[in-house]
Design a protein around this motif. Structure first.
Motif, PDB file in Angstrom:
ATOM      1  N   SER A 134       0.817  -1.220   0.000  1.00 13.50           N
ATOM      2  CA  SER A 134       0.000   0.000   0.000  1.00 13.50           C
ATOM      3  C   SER A 134       0.847   1.264   0.000  1.00 13.50           C
ATOM      4  O   SER A 134       0.383   2.315  -0.440  1.00 13.50           O
ATOM      5  CB  SER A 134      -0.921   0.005   1.221  1.00 13.50           C
ATOM      6  N   ALA A 135       2.095   1.171   0.475  1.00 16.26           N
ATOM      7  CA  ALA A 135       2.952   2.352   0.530  1.00 16.26           C
ATOM      8  C   ALA A 135       3.421   2.792  -0.844  1.00 16.26           C
ATOM      9  O   ALA A 135       3.805   3.951  -1.030  1.00 16.26           O
ATOM     10  CB  ALA A 135       4.167   2.087   1.433  1.00 16.26           C
ATOM     11  N   THR A 136       3.416   1.887  -1.815  1.00 14.78           N
ATOM     12  CA  THR A 136       3.946   2.220  -3.140  1.00 14.78           C
ATOM     13  C   THR A 136       2.939   1.998  -4.263  1.00 14.78           C
ATOM     14  O   THR A 136       3.246   2.287  -5.421  1.00 14.78           O
ATOM     15  CB  THR A 136       5.188   1.355  -3.433  1.00 14.78           C
ATOM     16  N   ARG A 137       1.753   1.490  -3.929  1.00 12.84           N
ATOM     17  CA  ARG A 137       0.786   1.180  -4.982  1.00 12.84           C
ATOM     18  C   ARG A 137       0.400   2.432  -5.770  1.00 12.84           C
ATOM     19  O   ARG A 137       0.334   2.409  -6.998  1.00 12.84           O
ATOM     20  CB  ARG A 137      -0.454   0.542  -4.368  1.00 12.84           C
ATOM     21  N   GLU A 138       0.149   3.522  -5.072  1.00 15.36           N
ATOM     22  CA  GLU A 138      -0.272   4.748  -5.762  1.00 15.36           C
ATOM     23  C   GLU A 138       0.827   5.285  -6.661  1.00 15.36           C
ATOM     24  O   GLU A 138       0.576   5.716  -7.785  1.00 15.36           O
ATOM     25  CB  GLU A 138      -0.681   5.805  -4.733  1.00 15.36           C
ATOM     26  N   VAL A 139       2.085   5.268  -6.165  1.00 15.38           N
ATOM     27  CA  VAL A 139       3.201   5.776  -6.972  1.00 15.38           C
ATOM     28  C   VAL A 139       3.423   4.896  -8.189  1.00 15.38           C
ATOM     29  O   VAL A 139       3.813   5.375  -9.254  1.00 15.38           O
ATOM     30  CB  VAL A 139       4.481   5.858  -6.116  1.00 15.38           C
ATOM     31  N   LEU A 140       3.177   3.591  -8.048  1.00 14.36           N
ATOM     32  CA  LEU A 140       3.341   2.683  -9.181  1.00 14.36           C
ATOM     33  C   LEU A 140       2.427   3.071 -10.337  1.00 14.36           C
ATOM     34  O   LEU A 140       2.802   2.927 -11.512  1.00 14.36           O
ATOM     35  CB  LEU A 140       3.043   1.249  -8.729  1.00 14.36           C
ATOM     36  N   TYR A 141       1.237   3.583 -10.013  1.00 15.03           N
ATOM     37  CA  TYR A 141       0.299   3.978 -11.057  1.00 15.03           C
ATOM     38  C   TYR A 141       0.498   5.419 -11.515  1.00 15.03           C
ATOM     39  O   TYR A 141       0.391   5.716 -12.703  1.00 15.03           O
ATOM     40  CB  TYR A 141      -1.147   3.792 -10.557  1.00 15.03           C
ATOM     41  N   SER A 142       0.777   6.308 -10.580  1.00 12.40           N
ATOM     42  CA  SER A 142       0.765   7.740 -10.904  1.00 12.40           C
ATOM     43  C   SER A 142       2.144   8.376 -10.998  1.00 12.40           C
ATOM     44  O   SER A 142       2.237   9.551 -11.351  1.00 12.40           O
ATOM     45  CB  SER A 142      -0.046   8.496  -9.836  1.00 12.40           C
ATOM     46  N   GLY A 143       3.204   7.632 -10.681  1.00 12.25           N
ATOM     47  CA  GLY A 143       4.523   8.253 -10.614  1.00 12.25           C
ATOM     48  C   GLY A 143       5.342   8.201 -11.883  1.00 12.25           C
ATOM     49  O   GLY A 143       6.557   8.442 -11.850  1.00 12.25           O
ATOM     50  N   TRP A 144       4.718   7.881 -13.019  1.00 13.74           N
ATOM     51  CA  TRP A 144       5.491   7.715 -14.250  1.00 13.74           C
ATOM     52  C   TRP A 144       5.742   9.028 -14.986  1.00 13.74           C
ATOM     53  O   TRP A 144       6.769   9.194 -15.644  1.00 13.74           O
ATOM     54  CB  TRP A 144       4.772   6.739 -15.179  1.00 13.74           C
ATOM     55  N   GLU A 145       4.795   9.916 -14.900  1.00 11.74           N
ATOM     56  CA  GLU A 145       4.928  11.164 -15.650  1.00 11.74           C
ATOM     57  C   GLU A 145       6.203  11.934 -15.312  1.00 11.74           C
ATOM     58  O   GLU A 145       6.945  12.324 -16.215  1.00 11.74           O
ATOM     59  CB  GLU A 145       3.694  12.045 -15.409  1.00 11.74           C
ATOM     60  N   PRO A 146       6.524  12.165 -14.031  1.00 10.26           N
ATOM     61  CA  PRO A 146       7.730  12.936 -13.743  1.00 10.26           C
ATOM     62  C   PRO A 146       9.025  12.252 -14.165  1.00 10.26           C
ATOM     63  O   PRO A 146       9.928  12.913 -14.687  1.00 10.26           O
ATOM     64  CB  PRO A 146       7.674  13.146 -12.223  1.00 10.26           C
ATOM     65  N   VAL A 147       9.130  10.919 -13.942  1.00 10.43           N
ATOM     66  CA  VAL A 147      10.400  10.264 -14.271  1.00 10.43           C
ATOM     67  C   VAL A 147      10.608  10.178 -15.778  1.00 10.43           C
ATOM     68  O   VAL A 147      11.740  10.292 -16.272  1.00 10.43           O
ATOM     69  CB  VAL A 147      10.482   8.867 -13.627  1.00 10.43           C
ATOM     70  N   ILE A 148       9.541  10.000 -16.544  1.00 15.08           N
ATOM     71  CA  ILE A 148       9.687   9.915 -18.000  1.00 15.08           C
ATOM     72  C   ILE A 148       9.980  11.283 -18.597  1.00 15.08           C
ATOM     73  O   ILE A 148      10.870  11.427 -19.460  1.00 15.08           O
ATOM     74  CB  ILE A 148       8.416   9.297 -18.625  1.00 15.08           C
ATOM     75  N   ILE A 149       9.259  12.305 -18.147  1.00 14.61           N
ATOM     76  CA  ILE A 149       9.529  13.653 -18.655  1.00 14.61           C
ATOM     77  C   ILE A 149      10.920  14.105 -18.236  1.00 14.61           C
ATOM     78  O   ILE A 149      11.647  14.736 -19.018  1.00 14.61           O
ATOM     79  CB  ILE A 149       8.455  14.634 -18.159  1.00 14.61           C
ATOM     80  N   ALA A 150      11.311  13.786 -17.002  1.00 16.21           N
ATOM     81  CA  ALA A 150      12.658  14.142 -16.548  1.00 16.21           C
ATOM     82  C   ALA A 150      13.723  13.443 -17.383  1.00 16.21           C
ATOM     83  O   ALA A 150      14.766  14.027 -17.703  1.00 16.21           O
ATOM     84  CB  ALA A 150      12.815  13.779 -15.072  1.00 16.21           C
ATOM     85  N   MET A 151      13.482  12.183 -17.725  1.00 14.91           N
ATOM     86  CA  MET A 151      14.428  11.465 -18.579  1.00 14.91           C
ATOM     87  C   MET A 151      14.553  12.142 -19.939  1.00 14.91           C
ATOM     88  O   MET A 151      15.660  12.286 -20.482  1.00 14.91           O
ATOM     89  CB  MET A 151      13.959  10.019 -18.741  1.00 14.91           C
ATOM     90  N   ALA A 152      13.434  12.598 -20.497  1.00  9.43           N
ATOM     91  CA  ALA A 152      13.476  13.287 -21.787  1.00  9.43           C
ATOM     92  C   ALA A 152      14.249  14.599 -21.688  1.00  9.43           C
ATOM     93  O   ALA A 152      15.039  14.948 -22.579  1.00  9.43           O
ATOM     94  CB  ALA A 152      12.057  13.539 -22.290  1.00  9.43           C
ATOM     95  N   ILE A 153      14.035  15.340 -20.596  1.00 10.99           N
ATOM     96  CA  ILE A 153      14.757  16.601 -20.408  1.00 10.99           C
ATOM     97  C   ILE A 153      16.252  16.346 -20.280  1.00 10.99           C
ATOM     98  O   ILE A 153      17.079  17.042 -20.889  1.00 10.99           O
ATOM     99  CB  ILE A 153      14.219  17.339 -19.167  1.00 10.99           C
ATOM    100  N   SER A 154      16.625  15.343 -19.482  1.00 10.78           N
ATOM    101  CA  SER A 154      18.047  15.011 -19.331  1.00 10.78           C
ATOM    102  C   SER A 154      18.657  14.543 -20.644  1.00 10.78           C
ATOM    103  O   SER A 154      19.837  14.789 -20.918  1.00 10.78           O
ATOM    104  CB  SER A 154      18.225  13.928 -18.263  1.00 10.78           C
ATOM    105  N   SER A 155      17.865  13.859 -21.476  1.00 11.55           N
ATOM    106  CA  SER A 155      18.374  13.401 -22.771  1.00 11.55           C
ATOM    107  C   SER A 155      18.692  14.569 -23.690  1.00 11.55           C
ATOM    108  O   SER A 155      19.634  14.504 -24.485  1.00 11.55           O
ATOM    109  CB  SER A 155      17.360  12.465 -23.432  1.00 11.55           C
ATOM    110  N   VAL A 156      17.922  15.649 -23.581  1.00 12.16           N
ATOM    111  CA  VAL A 156      18.253  16.854 -24.354  1.00 12.16           C
ATOM    112  C   VAL A 156      19.597  17.407 -23.893  1.00 12.16           C
ATOM    113  O   VAL A 156      20.437  17.817 -24.711  1.00 12.16           O
ATOM    114  CB  VAL A 156      17.138  17.910 -24.209  1.00 12.16           C
ATOM    115  N   GLY A 157      19.824  17.397 -22.568  1.00 12.29           N
ATOM    116  CA  GLY A 157      21.143  17.774 -22.072  1.00 12.29           C
ATOM    117  C   GLY A 157      22.230  16.840 -22.575  1.00 12.29           C
ATOM    118  O   GLY A 157      23.347  17.271 -22.868  1.00 12.29           O
ATOM    119  N   GLY A 158      21.900  15.550 -22.689  1.00 14.64           N
ATOM    120  CA  GLY A 158      22.865  14.597 -23.248  1.00 14.64           C
ATOM    121  C   GLY A 158      23.169  14.873 -24.698  1.00 14.64           C
ATOM    122  O   GLY A 158      24.304  14.680 -25.160  1.00 14.64           O
ATOM    123  N   LEU A 159      22.173  15.322 -25.458  1.00 10.71           N
ATOM    124  CA  LEU A 159      22.404  15.690 -26.855  1.00 10.71           C
ATOM    125  C   LEU A 159      23.364  16.867 -26.948  1.00 10.71           C
ATOM    126  O   LEU A 159      24.264  16.891 -27.803  1.00 10.71           O
ATOM    127  CB  LEU A 159      21.072  16.033 -27.526  1.00 10.71           C
TER     128      LEU A 159
END
Length: 512
Positions: free
Chosen positions: A309-334
């Motif tokens: 129960s401590a992580t169930r909500e994040v498992l469903y709703s926590g994808w947007e920040p990590v994926i968008i952050a990965m895309a932003i960091s990839s622009v820095g990598g470019l």
């Protein structure tokens, strides 16, 4: 009988007494009704109190009454009620904040220096020369410490500060759920980072290699999985240890997450990509096999995280920040890929992890502190002592008497002495291809100060903005902030190197 019931409604469970002239609205009349079913034994007061306490979390008026009576000596329900208990972060002085942050900050900085030295060496390896898209993976995978480990550290620090990790059962529940969660996120983000690296490498050149794409996928997923496993275990140990030593985990957990994060991740990425590159010609099946193995473990981690129960909500709703952050960091990598690939700016490689790491570490500390401060006031969406600011002024962020403003000043003042120590360390170890002239130090410090200034201001706005929209900042803010730190730091550093090259600072031997 009615007047008697209304009179008995005034006493509170914690000893507070409401003045007799306090108006009795419809809610008060309704709460008095259960007492009518009790006998004259005086138990009516007890039942009314219990119902008032049961509604304390949902009714603002009752919250105020409970706060007024919080001076009582009673200590019941301390594990579940969100009373205005005094917390250590709210009592900290500028000196105590600086003292607790300084050591982990320097430790994290030396970790980024070591990562920069590693990148300065491995940039000349064959895999980095012939599969240059690996450079795009560097900020994205190093940013995992902000996407996953720092978010984990912030989430567990808040849980520790508000008493959700005091019992062994709660502690074990938080550990298993969060470890499974970050393994899911690491595998998915590592796979998506490899796709971004392939796309960003293909668009400018128009060249696509399937073998290189599989190599990037295998290297990225394996690195993300192993690094997150190791760093997650370290984070849990740091938070438990700091809590038992009486140190605020918000001040030490996120910098320590970064102290080894950059070095471990970059060393793993370099070693794994180099090994898989050597097997590319003779054993082409190794790369897809490695990729498939780590992806096949996903269902196991998903099941464990979903059942907790401590992580169930994040498992469903926590994808947007990590994926968008990965895309932003990839622009820095470019940007890093395009800059380091130019022989004139090869010296930038050693400084990139340092400036990005320092900025990300400092803003992660601030975001974690603000989030903990807000959690002590209630749940996301509740109004804290002051209403969430839509657009705070720079003066309120850096020069007010608020505890978060005090910590922002302390963190900003650490930038110059910290970077001077790190630059001297790089110079002493003869890292990079740049001589530390006065003009280079001025440009570098300007970029570093501007980066941290922007990040601290954005953190003050973003954490309050997310809180006001019922989003937990521990799960959502740090990935965005550290990714922005990578992008801003890499961009400002590349701009500084370009300006130094254009004005002809030959004494600094930029790219020599």
């Amino acid at each position: 009988m009615t007047s008697k019931l209304e009179h008995k409604e005034h006493p509170q469970a914690n000893g507070a007494v409401v003045p007799g002239d306090c108006p009795a609205g419809p809610e008060r009349g309704q709460r008095a009704e259960p007492a009518a079913f009790l006998g004259p034994g005086g138990t009516g007061v007890e039942v009314v109190v219990l119902e008032s306490r049961a509604n304390a979390k949902g009714v603002r008026e009752e919250d105020a009454l409970l706060e007024n009576g919080s001076q009582s000596n009673e200590s019941d329900d301390t594990s579940t009620d969100r009373g205005p208990e005094p917390a250590s972060p709210l009592k900290e002085t500028s000196f105590s904040i600086g003292l607790q942050v300084l050591f982990p900050f320097l430790l994290a900085g030396f970790g980024t220096v070591a990562a920069g030295m590693v990148l300065d060496i491995v940039q000349h390896w064959d895999v980095f020369k012939y599969v240059t898209e690996v450079f795009i993976l560097v900020p994205a995978l190093l940013g995992l410490k902000g996407n996953l480990e720092m978010t984990l550290a912030s989430r567990l620090s808040t849980a520790a500060n508000i008493g959700q990790m005091d019992s062994p059962k709660e502690l074990w529940k938080m550990i298993t759920g969060n470890m499974a969660l970050i393994q899911v996120q690491a595998t998915v983000v590592g796979f998506l980072a490899s796709i971004a690296a392939v796309v960003f490498g293909w668009i400018p050149d128009g060249h696509f290699s399937l073998a290189h794409a599989v190599l990037l996928c295998a290297s990225s997923v394996a690195t993300a999985f192993i690094a997150s496993l190791v760093l997650g275990m370290i984070m849990i140990g740091v938070i438990i240890g700091s809590r038992r030593m009486g140190i605020n985990p918000d001040n030490v957990a996120t910098p320590i997450a970064a102290s080894l994060g950059d070095l471990i991740t970059l060393a793993l990425l370099s070693g794994i990509s180099w090994g898989l590159y050597k097997e590319l010609e003779s054993k082409a099946y190794v790369n897809p096999l490695v990729c498939a193995f780590f992806i096949s473990l996903l269902p196991i981690w998903v099941i464990i995280a979903k059942r907790n129960s401590a992580t169930r909500e994040v498992l469903y709703s926590g994808w947007e920040p990590v994926i968008i952050a990965m895309a932003i960091s990839s622009v820095g990598g470019l940007i890093l890929d395009r800059t380091v690939s130019d022989p004139n700016f090869a010296g930038m490689a050693v400084f990139t992890p340092v400036i990005n790491g320092v900025g990300g570490n400092l803003v992660a500390v601030q975001a974690s502190r603000i989030s903990t401060y807000l959690h002590m006031s209630g749940e996301p969406g509740d109004s804290p002592g002051t209403a969430p600011r839509k657009c705070p002024s720079p003066c309120s962020t850096f020069f007010s008497s608020d505890v978060n403003s005090r910590s922002a000043r302390v963190l900003f003042l650490l930038v110059v002495p910290g970077h001077l120590v790190f630059l001297y360390t790089i110079h002493s170890m003869q890292g990079g291809h740049t001589t530390l002239t006065l003009i280079f130090i001025v440009f570098y410090m300007t970029a570093a100060l501007l980066q941290v200034l922007i990040l601290l201001y954005i953190a003050d706005w973003m954490v309050h903005w997310m809180w006001g929209r019922h989003l937990d900042p521990d799960n959502f803010s740090i990935p965005y902030l550290t990714a922005l730190g990578d992008l801003i730091g890499t961009g400002l550093l590349a701009l500084s190197f370009h300006v130094l090259w254009l004005i002809g600072d030959r004494d600094s031997d930029v790219g020599d």
